[in-house]
Scaffold this active site. Structure first.
Site, PDB file in Angstrom:
ATOM      1  N   LYS A 215      68.617  62.543  64.183  1.00 53.75           N
ATOM      2  CA  LYS A 215      69.324  62.354  62.910  1.00 53.75           C
ATOM      3  C   LYS A 215      68.357  61.809  61.865  1.00 53.75           C
ATOM      4  O   LYS A 215      67.984  60.645  61.899  1.00 53.75           O
ATOM      5  CB  LYS A 215      70.485  61.364  63.059  1.00 53.75           C
ATOM      6  CG  LYS A 215      71.282  61.239  61.764  1.00 53.75           C
ATOM      7  CD  LYS A 215      72.021  59.937  61.683  1.00 53.75           C
ATOM      8  CE  LYS A 215      71.788  59.114  60.453  1.00 53.75           C
ATOM      9  NZ  LYS A 215      71.333  59.702  59.221  1.00 53.75           N
TER      10      LYS A 215
ATOM     11  N   GLU B 127      62.637  49.805  65.795  1.00 55.09           N
ATOM     12  CA  GLU B 127      61.550  49.495  64.853  1.00 55.09           C
ATOM     13  C   GLU B 127      62.225  49.047  63.577  1.00 55.09           C
ATOM     14  O   GLU B 127      62.823  49.862  62.867  1.00 55.09           O
ATOM     15  CB  GLU B 127      60.700  50.739  64.572  1.00 55.09           C
ATOM     16  CG  GLU B 127      59.935  51.268  65.757  1.00 55.09           C
ATOM     17  CD  GLU B 127      58.800  50.360  66.184  1.00 55.09           C
ATOM     18  OE1 GLU B 127      58.411  49.458  65.418  1.00 55.09           O
ATOM     19  OE2 GLU B 127      58.309  50.547  67.308  1.00 55.09           O
TER      20      GLU B 127
ATOM     21  N   CYS C  10      57.527  49.195  55.907  1.00 55.67           N
ATOM     22  CA  CYS C  10      57.996  48.132  56.805  1.00 55.67           C
ATOM     23  C   CYS C  10      56.886  47.111  57.033  1.00 55.67           C
ATOM     24  O   CYS C  10      57.144  45.923  57.194  1.00 55.67           O
ATOM     25  CB  CYS C  10      58.460  48.727  58.118  1.00 55.67           C
ATOM     26  SG  CYS C  10      57.263  49.845  58.832  1.00 55.67           S
TER      27      CYS C  10
ATOM     28  N   GLU D  80      62.967  40.556  53.674  1.00 56.16           N
ATOM     29  CA  GLU D  80      62.297  41.825  53.354  1.00 56.16           C
ATOM     30  C   GLU D  80      62.889  42.378  52.065  1.00 56.16           C
ATOM     31  O   GLU D  80      64.099  42.533  51.956  1.00 56.16           O
ATOM     32  CB  GLU D  80      62.508  42.827  54.487  1.00 56.16           C
ATOM     33  CG  GLU D  80      61.841  44.150  54.206  1.00 56.16           C
ATOM     34  CD  GLU D  80      62.083  45.185  55.306  1.00 56.16           C
ATOM     35  OE1 GLU D  80      63.253  45.468  55.602  1.00 56.16           O
ATOM     36  OE2 GLU D  80      61.092  45.698  55.856  1.00 56.16           O
TER      37      GLU D  80
HETATM   38  P1  NAD Z   1      68.839  51.992  57.259  1.00 52.96           P
HETATM   39  O1  NAD Z   1      68.954  51.057  58.410  1.00 52.96           O
HETATM   40  O2  NAD Z   1      69.781  51.864  56.136  1.00 52.96           O
HETATM   41  O3  NAD Z   1      68.985  53.508  57.783  1.00 52.96           O
HETATM   42  C1  NAD Z   1      68.174  54.017  58.823  1.00 52.96           C
HETATM   43  C2  NAD Z   1      68.894  55.165  59.489  1.00 52.96           C
HETATM   44  O4  NAD Z   1      70.058  54.660  60.157  1.00 52.96           O
HETATM   45  C3  NAD Z   1      69.380  56.248  58.533  1.00 52.96           C
HETATM   46  O5  NAD Z   1      69.170  57.509  59.118  1.00 52.96           O
HETATM   47  C4  NAD Z   1      70.870  55.938  58.424  1.00 52.96           C
HETATM   48  O6  NAD Z   1      71.671  57.057  58.093  1.00 52.96           O
HETATM   49  C5  NAD Z   1      71.166  55.466  59.832  1.00 52.96           C
HETATM   50  N1  NAD Z   1      72.411  54.680  59.994  1.00 52.96           N
HETATM   51  C6  NAD Z   1      73.093  53.991  59.050  1.00 52.96           C
HETATM   52  N2  NAD Z   1      74.192  53.397  59.608  1.00 52.96           N
HETATM   53  C7  NAD Z   1      74.177  53.710  60.922  1.00 52.96           C
HETATM   54  C8  NAD Z   1      75.014  53.380  62.030  1.00 52.96           C
HETATM   55  N3  NAD Z   1      76.099  52.624  61.892  1.00 52.96           N
HETATM   56  N4  NAD Z   1      74.674  53.838  63.247  1.00 52.96           N
HETATM   57  C9  NAD Z   1      73.557  54.587  63.427  1.00 52.96           C
HETATM   58  N5  NAD Z   1      72.736  54.951  62.421  1.00 52.96           N
HETATM   59  C10 NAD Z   1      73.037  54.520  61.176  1.00 52.96           C
HETATM   60  O7  NAD Z   1      67.322  51.888  56.777  1.00 52.96           O
HETATM   61  P2  NAD Z   1      66.622  52.618  55.552  1.00 52.96           P
HETATM   62  O8  NAD Z   1      67.120  51.989  54.285  1.00 52.96           O
HETATM   63  O9  NAD Z   1      66.726  54.084  55.715  1.00 52.96           O
HETATM   64  O10 NAD Z   1      65.072  52.222  55.790  1.00 52.96           O
HETATM   65  C11 NAD Z   1      64.519  51.019  55.386  1.00 52.96           C
HETATM   66  C12 NAD Z   1      64.371  50.069  56.553  1.00 52.96           C
HETATM   67  O11 NAD Z   1      63.642  50.687  57.608  1.00 52.96           O
HETATM   68  C13 NAD Z   1      63.576  48.831  56.210  1.00 52.96           C
HETATM   69  O12 NAD Z   1      64.207  47.681  56.737  1.00 52.96           O
HETATM   70  C14 NAD Z   1      62.243  49.046  56.892  1.00 52.96           C
HETATM   71  O13 NAD Z   1      61.529  47.876  57.198  1.00 52.96           O
HETATM   72  C15 NAD Z   1      62.638  49.797  58.107  1.00 52.96           C
HETATM   73  N6  NAD Z   1      61.503  50.544  58.660  1.00 52.96           N
HETATM   74  C16 NAD Z   1      60.875  50.074  59.786  1.00 52.96           C
HETATM   75  C17 NAD Z   1      59.753  50.731  60.305  1.00 52.96           C
HETATM   76  C18 NAD Z   1      59.033  50.208  61.521  1.00 52.96           C
HETATM   77  O14 NAD Z   1      58.208  50.935  62.063  1.00 52.96           O
HETATM   78  N7  NAD Z   1      59.298  49.001  61.991  1.00 52.96           N
HETATM   79  C19 NAD Z   1      59.292  51.885  59.673  1.00 52.96           C
HETATM   80  C20 NAD Z   1      59.944  52.340  58.537  1.00 52.96           C
HETATM   81  C21 NAD Z   1      61.048  51.664  58.031  1.00 52.96           C
END
Ligand code: NAD
Length: 482
Positions: A177, A252, A286, A385
């Site tokens: 997804k 992650e 991140c 963050e």
């Molecule tokens: P997010 O958590 O809002 O969304 C991530 C994914 O989860 C999306 O595909 C979203 O549709 C999905 N999602 C949302 N609700 C869900 C649920 N209830 N169940 C399952 N999936 C669901 O994050 P974002 O805004 O897309 O990305 C930013 C975040 O990602 C930041 O906190 C960043 O630090 C983190 N990030 C971490 C890494 C790492 O390697 N540690 C890398 C990139 C981004």
């Protein structure tokens, strides 16, 4: 405008029966790029069923032959490099040079896991050295099964490659997804699967948002293991869903990483590293080093050097060659960062450069690069963050104070140490609590080295052999020798 109304299931583009639609936007031009079907639980059911049917044969194919497909993924991404860079610049708002990094790291990842798939095959059935006489013990590593992979929007191609490549190398089949914010570059993964003749059902891609696809995918009993990259808030939901049925989960999550500038650092070089650690990708990384901890003897010249560099950042069209920084990836993220800037104003934080110090382009979801100094450690800007071009700085009186302040965080994803003495930088780096620590460098990522965090930055590691282990179950055969 494209219409993405189909899901990729069992090597077919199938119409989702869901009626809800989401729009995919270009955050610079602020126009609709595509209309996306927000899929639902029925799409997840079909994708999981396809992945389950495909899994035994994909496992039986063996690592050598799976490696050939992974190499084909790398080749196909390389062929589409220019087109994907343009698409990613439009969908993400990334400057072109930043899209190249996303793509090149993804290509390197597919190539690396082709090698890992072969190495896995070669070590199956190896003898365990042990002290029990007359007994033979053999080690095998089997795939975890069907895996559910969920990614965010900030580096769409690389975050998905870090999951898809090791999962396929291990012999798992995938329900993927992508983020609903950046589904366009991600769509290429499914197109390539079809183009290279990946067996049906091995890789399925379901479009939709968290409620429509994410939640049913994480709750699905047919999914053996989940791997999620995204925010802490959603990561905790994924972990709760994985608890149902005692399924495995890798996470992650976010970061609030420190960059330490020690008293023997050269100021101009240190300023370059500080800039690279926070303003790259408009701060939407991140591992952004968003907490600057500088020795007090260097604080004033460093802030001055940073101010002139911030003023020189060229904001603009991500597709233009002379753009250093594009807009935030969408209005939602711009508003999220603006909420922190409002807190900074309420708390009367001291700005070296605040968000109003410069004119913004007259279109696009921009946030001006900002730098606050002497930020109190109990400020939300210091602790949370922000995921934007917002750097918070404090000065310290000693190396020991710098290390203690750096480690005073619930996160532990990355860190940087800048020093005139590389051995000292490494020694200080060893004292930090983080998964990736750069010395006299920034944001270097390679598929051979692991990626992941201490503390609330996540569970498990991606990349390297650890990234493969996440998709494997170890088993032993033990009995009388010979
Ligand atoms: P997010 O958590 O809002 O969304 C991530 C994914 O989860 C999306 O595909 C979203 O549709 C999905 N999602 C949302 N609700 C869900 C649920 N209830 N169940 C399952 N999936 C669901 O994050 P974002 O805004 O897309 O990305 C930013 C975040 O990602 C930041 O906190 C960043 O630090 C983190 N990030 C971490 C890494 C790492 O390697 N540690 C890398 C990139 C981004």
């Amino acid at each position: 405008m494209q219409r993405l109304t189909k899901q990729f299931i069992d090597n077919h583009w199938v119409d989702s029966q869901a009626t809800r639609r989401l729009t995919v936007t270009d955050p610079y031009r602020q126009e609709t790029l595509a209309e996306l079907t927000a899929g639902d639980a029925a799409d997840v059911d079909a994708a999981v069923a396809a992945a389950r049917r495909a899994q035994p044969d994909w496992q039986a194919l063996g690592g050598e032959r799976r490696a050939v497909y992974l190499e084909a993924f790398a080749e196909a991404l390389t062929e589409r490099r220019e087109a994907l860079m343009q698409l990613s610049a439009r969908n993400n708002g990334k400057a072109l040079a930043e899209t190249a990094i996303d793509l090149d790291d993804a290509i390197a990842c597919y190539r690396y896991y082709a090698g890992q798939a072969r190495a896995l095959e070669a070590r199956q059935g190896r003898l365990v050295e042990h002290a029990m006489e007359g007994v033979e013990a053999l080690t095998y590593e089997d795939p975890a099964g069907v895996v559910g992979l969920i990614t965010p929007w900030n580096f769409p191609l690389v975050t998905s490659a870090w999951k898809i490549a090791p999962a396929l190398a291990a012999g798992c089949t995938v329900v993927f997804k992508p983020s609903e914010v950046t589904p366009l570059p991600e769509q290429a993964v499914a197109e390539i699967a079809l183009e290279i003749g990946l067996p049906s059902g091995v890789l399925n891609l379901v479009h939709g948002d968290g409620d429509g696809i994410g939640a049913p995918l994480t709750a699905h009993p047919g999914v053996d293991k989940l791997s999620f990259t995204g925010s802490n808030a959603v990561g905790e939901k994924v972990m709760r869903a994985a608890a149902e049925g005692s399924r495995g989960v890798s996470l992650e999550l976010g970061g609030k990483s420190p960059i330490l500038v020690l008293d023997d650092a050269e100021v101009e070089a240190a300023a370059d590293w500080v800039m690279a650690g926070i303003y790259f990708n408009s701060g939407q990384i991140c591992s952004a080093t968003s907490r600057l901890i500088v020795d007090e003897s260097l604080a004033e010249p460093l802030y001055a050097a940073l101010a002139s560099r911030i003023d020189a950042i060229r904001l603009g069209d991500p597709l233009a060659d002379d753009t250093d920084m594009g807009p935030m990836t969408g209005a939602r993220q711009r508003q999220a960062v603006e909420r922190y800037l409002a807190i900074a104003a309420e708390e009367s934080l001291t700005a070296v450069r605040d968000a109003r110090h410069r004119e913004l382009p007259n279109q696009g979801e921009f946030i001006a690069p900002t730098l606050y100094r002497d930020v109190p450690t109990d400020s939300r800007l210091w602790r949370e963050e922000i995921f934007g071009p917002v750097l918070c700085a404090r000065s310290v009186a000693s190396e020991a104070e710098a290390v203690a302040l750096a480690n005073e965080s619930a996160f532990g994803l990355a860190a940087t140490v800048i020093s005139g003495d590389a051995e000292r930088a490494k020694r200080v780096g060893r004292a930090l609590r983080a998964g990736s620590i750069w010395f006299n460098s920034e944001q270097l990522v390679m598929p051979e080295a692991g990626w992941g965090g201490f503390g609330i930055s996540g569970i498990g590691r991606e990349l390297g052999p650890w990234g493969l282990s996440a998709y494997l179950e170890v088993k032993h055969l033990i009995g009388p020798a010979g």
